[in-house]
Design an enzyme around this catalytic site. Structure first.
Site, PDB file in Angstrom:
ATOM      1  N   LYS A   1       0.844  -1.203   0.000  1.00 47.26           N
ATOM      2  CA  LYS A   1       0.000   0.000   0.000  1.00 47.26           C
ATOM      3  C   LYS A   1       0.879   1.252   0.000  1.00 47.26           C
ATOM      4  O   LYS A   1       0.597   2.215  -0.719  1.00 47.26           O
ATOM      5  CB  LYS A   1      -0.941  -0.023   1.216  1.00 47.26           C
ATOM      6  CG  LYS A   1      -2.043  -1.047   1.052  1.00 47.26           C
ATOM      7  CD  LYS A   1      -2.818  -1.342   2.321  1.00 47.26           C
ATOM      8  CE  LYS A   1      -3.796  -2.497   2.049  1.00 47.26           C
ATOM      9  NZ  LYS A   1      -4.467  -2.991   3.241  1.00 47.26           N
TER      10      LYS A   1
ATOM     11  N   GLN B   1      -5.286  -1.776   9.389  1.00 45.58           N
ATOM     12  CA  GLN B   1      -4.915  -3.009   8.690  1.00 45.58           C
ATOM     13  C   GLN B   1      -5.470  -4.229   9.443  1.00 45.58           C
ATOM     14  O   GLN B   1      -5.189  -4.412  10.627  1.00 45.58           O
ATOM     15  CB  GLN B   1      -3.376  -3.096   8.572  1.00 45.58           C
ATOM     16  CG  GLN B   1      -2.875  -4.325   7.851  1.00 45.58           C
ATOM     17  CD  GLN B   1      -3.318  -4.380   6.377  1.00 45.58           C
ATOM     18  OE1 GLN B   1      -3.283  -3.371   5.670  1.00 45.58           O
ATOM     19  NE2 GLN B   1      -3.739  -5.533   5.926  1.00 45.58           N
TER      20      GLN B   1
ATOM     21  N   ASP C   1     -11.385   2.309   3.713  1.00 42.98           N
ATOM     22  CA  ASP C   1     -11.629   0.881   3.505  1.00 42.98           C
ATOM     23  C   ASP C   1     -13.117   0.621   3.269  1.00 42.98           C
ATOM     24  O   ASP C   1     -13.516  -0.503   2.964  1.00 42.98           O
ATOM     25  CB  ASP C   1     -11.159   0.089   4.738  1.00 42.98           C
ATOM     26  CG  ASP C   1     -10.055  -0.902   4.391  1.00 42.98           C
ATOM     27  OD1 ASP C   1      -9.767  -1.066   3.188  1.00 42.98           O
ATOM     28  OD2 ASP C   1      -9.505  -1.511   5.317  1.00 42.98           O
TER      29      ASP C   1
END
Ligand code: NAP
Length: 298
Positions: A53, A97, A120
């Site tokens: 990422k 994460q 997200d």
């Protein structure tokens, strides 16, 4: 011959567009977009995903800041960091994460993220917007799948769509996206009876069961489109070589289908790219510009 839905190529094309979008928007916004990533503990797979990422952000011109917390950090400490990032005007996106260590409550922590920074797309506000068919940040893997289908002009309207899996991360949001695009959607899960019969009716079959090599050609209708979300690292018998595979035995299925996603190189690269899309869309919105990326957010 069946069509490969090439996530690497489509990601490359979208990322080219994102680089251009950032440089054009920088004419009126005086700082680049910025993404804060919270990583807890030392899970090696999470380390690889976070590094990917970071690299992808750098490539298109997003600043990324990694906050690496200790494995035994408390819920309260993670919450405090989230509040601090929520309040920071220079942070456009916050990503927690996953998976987190078992002691932490992932859903509760995600709920603390400002929905405008939830890149997200997992906050209940953004999931609610998806269900209501309103614009908002979308969860990355499902949004990537829709963009892969769009890249080959594969229509969803009127199709029978079967989604195997009902997780909050993949199964549920992809089902709603397909429904919003006028597919007729069936969701299967571990308690579903006659899974094979249901899959055989699918014009578009999305497999997100998290079970390596679970689906073979006997589950797949001739001419269907098959999307393999699964990703697994299997060790060879002598433990020396690791092989990546999906939930689908693609070599068995490929000759039967109209289009398919490879593993690796299908859905995976799209997930990272959609994180970039969400971050830039959030940056534009938070800085008072009209989002120019809405066509990528189904
Ligand atoms: P998950 O949370 O474990 O969910 C799996 C789903 O599959 C559950 O809903 C489960 O049903 C269902 N299921 C399990 N066994 C089944 C069976 N025998 N028949 C029908 N349904 C069954 O997994 P996830 O987070 O959705 O991820 C799925 C896979 O995608 C994993 O391999 C993951 O690594 C991969 N993934 C890849 C990406 C990417 O970027 N490529 C991103 C996210 C996930 P129940 O609800 O009844 O338990």
């Amino acid at each position: 011959m069946s069509i490969k839905l090439d996530g690497k190529q489509v990601s490359y094309e979208i990322q080219e567009r994102l680089t251009k979008t950032i440089s054009e928007s920088l004419l009126s916004i005086k700082r680049p977009p910025s993404l804060a990533v919270i990583r807890v503990g030392d899970d090696p797979a999470s380390g690889v995903y976070v590094a990917n990422k970071e690299r992808a952000c750098a490539k298109v011109g997003i600043n990324s800041l990694i906050h690496h917390l200790k494995e035994n950090v408390s819920n309260q400490k993670v919450e405090q960091l989230i509040y601090q990032l929520n309040a920071d005007n220079d942070v456009d996106g916050i990503l927690l994460q996953l998976p987190l260590p078992k002691e932490l409550n992932a859903q509760k922590l995600i709920s603390q993220i400002n929905p405008l920074k939830d890149v997200d797309g997992l906050h209940e506000t953004n999931i609610g917007k998806l269900i209501k068919c309103e614009p908002g940040l979308r969860s990355c893997t499902p949004a990537g799948i829709i963009n892969l289908l769009n890249s080959k002009n594969i229509k969803i309207e009127g199709k029978n769509v079967v989604v195997v899996g009902r997780s909050l991360l993949v199964g549920k949001p992809i089902s709603h996206m397909m429904l919003n695009l006028n597919g007729t959607v069936t969701i299967a899960h571990s308690k579903t009876k006659n899974l094979k019969d249901i899959c055989l009716k699918a014009d578009i079959l999305v497999v997100a069961a998290g079970k390596p090599k679970f689906i073979d050609s006997s589950f797949v209708k001739e001419g269907a489109v098959i999307i393999d979300v699964g990703i697994h690292r299997l060790k060879s018998s002598n433990n020396n070589v690791t092989q990546l595979c999906g939930d689908v035995i693609m070599e068995d299925v490929i000759s039967k289908v109209f289009a398919y996603t490879p593993v690796p190189g299908g859905v995976g690269p799209m997930t990272v790219t959609m994180l970039l899309v969400n971050t830039i869309a959030s940056w534009q919105k938070r800085c008072g510009l009209i989002s120019t990326l809405d066509d990528l957010l189904p």
